[in-house]
Design a protein around this motif. Structure first.
Motif, PDB file in Angstrom:
ATOM      1  N   GLU A 146       0.939  -1.232  -0.123  1.00  0.00           N
ATOM      2  CA  GLU A 146       0.047   0.067  -0.061  1.00  0.00           C
ATOM      3  C   GLU A 146       0.823   1.160  -0.013  1.00  0.00           C
ATOM      4  O   GLU A 146       0.851   2.176  -0.930  1.00  0.00           O
ATOM      5  N   SER A 147       1.851   1.341   0.774  1.00  0.00           N
ATOM      6  CA  SER A 147       2.945   2.495   0.849  1.00  0.00           C
ATOM      7  C   SER A 147       3.428   2.638  -0.529  1.00  0.00           C
ATOM      8  O   SER A 147       3.725   3.731  -1.030  1.00  0.00           O
ATOM      9  N   LEU A 148       4.052   1.719  -1.062  1.00  0.00           N
ATOM     10  CA  LEU A 148       4.726   1.629  -2.223  1.00  0.00           C
ATOM     11  C   LEU A 148       3.705   2.156  -3.226  1.00  0.00           C
ATOM     12  O   LEU A 148       4.345   2.984  -4.402  1.00  0.00           O
ATOM     13  N   ILE A 149       2.512   1.868  -3.497  1.00  0.00           N
ATOM     14  CA  ILE A 149       1.444   2.287  -4.373  1.00  0.00           C
ATOM     15  C   ILE A 149       1.300   3.660  -3.969  1.00  0.00           C
ATOM     16  O   ILE A 149       1.248   4.771  -4.962  1.00  0.00           O
ATOM     17  N   ALA A 150       1.332   4.042  -2.834  1.00  0.00           N
ATOM     18  CA  ALA A 150       0.870   5.651  -2.448  1.00  0.00           C
ATOM     19  C   ALA A 150       2.084   6.448  -2.932  1.00  0.00           C
ATOM     20  O   ALA A 150       2.057   7.508  -3.387  1.00  0.00           O
ATOM     21  N   ALA A 151       3.298   5.984  -2.681  1.00  0.00           N
ATOM     22  CA  ALA A 151       4.757   6.586  -3.184  1.00  0.00           C
ATOM     23  C   ALA A 151       4.414   6.777  -4.558  1.00  0.00           C
ATOM     24  O   ALA A 151       4.804   7.919  -5.133  1.00  0.00           O
ATOM     25  N   SER A 152       4.054   5.788  -5.313  1.00  0.00           N
ATOM     26  CA  SER A 152       3.907   5.834  -6.775  1.00  0.00           C
ATOM     27  C   SER A 152       3.007   6.867  -7.175  1.00  0.00           C
ATOM     28  O   SER A 152       3.193   7.570  -8.287  1.00  0.00           O
ATOM     29  N   GLN A 153       2.015   7.101  -6.608  1.00  0.00           N
ATOM     30  CA  GLN A 153       1.008   8.225  -6.765  1.00  0.00           C
ATOM     31  C   GLN A 153       1.682   9.623  -6.679  1.00  0.00           C
ATOM     32  O   GLN A 153       1.263  10.526  -7.513  1.00  0.00           O
TER      33      GLN A 153
END
Lengths: 77, 77, 77, 77, 77, 77
Positions: free
Chosen positions: E52-59
């Motif tokens: 979830e954090s990796l996706i949020a960082a990608s956002q």
């Protein structure tokens, strides 16, 4: 021409069609990440009955609708 | 013309009407994903009394309002 | 003219007024979804003392501020 | 002129100053929602040591930076 | 000229360099909020191993990349 | 010219190719943050079977697709 493209154009006749296309793009973003229909089917009850997920899904549609509306110059006659 | 379109245009007379349309689009993004009114009704107490969900809902409205404001050239007289 | 509109225009004199208007729109996105002041009042302590909610609220303000800044051509003199 | 405005303009000399202004706006979005410094101080350890909150904060800065970059025509010489 | 600016310009030669700059800006949004390298170091395992954090960082990177792409007129030759 | 760039251009022939490029950029935002394939492999079951993560991933794709659509002037013939 290989298989008919699922996204030949961003142009739509009406804002309503544009909203439907935004829904399609939002779903495509999920199915392209998780191709296994069984997994998707398994997840459906969870996200489709969870307020937070439904709102998050609506956010994705809103971003795509913004793109499509601009692509159609906001359907200004 | 089949059933009257629910989204004939993005044009509105005033910013306030534009904000109402943004609310409609945000809700539509949810009801198009989850069509069952009973499920939606069941979820209402949860999201409508949860600060995080209310803020997330406001974020969806903000994205749609940005689209509609641009569509109406920011209602510049 | 029925009740004075709460959002007559997106034009503001200064960026600071624009930021205030963004705050108003962000709050309106919540109160239009949850009209019951008691529920809102009950939720205030939770979101207003929770870092994650405060950041999420700031995100909604940022999206509205982006719209209002564009509406005012970034207050370029 | 009442108290000096905290946001007289969106114009900055350099992208770096623009990034600093984006940080200011992101923080302002929080302090305008929660004015009580004690609450904010209490929340600092939590959000500033939590990866998810730090990423969420960076997202708010990114949205404001997008606005400020456009306001400065991307500092094209 | 005091210390060399870490962000002299948004202009890059190629989209790939633009993507790298977006990564830098996303990280800067975190380090400007939490300056203590030890805290950041402590948080790294958590966010960098959490989907979830990796996706949020990608956002965050996606929002900055949108800004930089516009700043470079999408590197249209 | 060192190694062939993985992102030579934002131009694509069709919207569908543009959507594929958006998926690539969204994934790149993750792999650039977490380079260790083992970690990524370990995380895949978690995010790819979790509705919330799949929606969040779709949101990143939507932001990149917005950028690429603008870069290609919405593939207007």
């Amino acid at each position: 021409e290989e298989a008919e493209s699922w996204l030949p154009s961003l142009q739509t006749q009406t804002p309503e069609e544009g909203f439907q296309l935004a829904l399609t793009l939002a779903r495509k973003g999920v199915t392209e990440t998780q191709g296994d229909p069984e997994v998707l089917h398994g997840e459906r009850p969870k996200y489709s009955q969870d307020a937070e997920s439904l709102i998050a899904a609506s956010q994705v549609v809103a971003t795509h609708f913004q793109t499509i509306a601009a692509a159609n110059d906001y359907w200004r006659d």
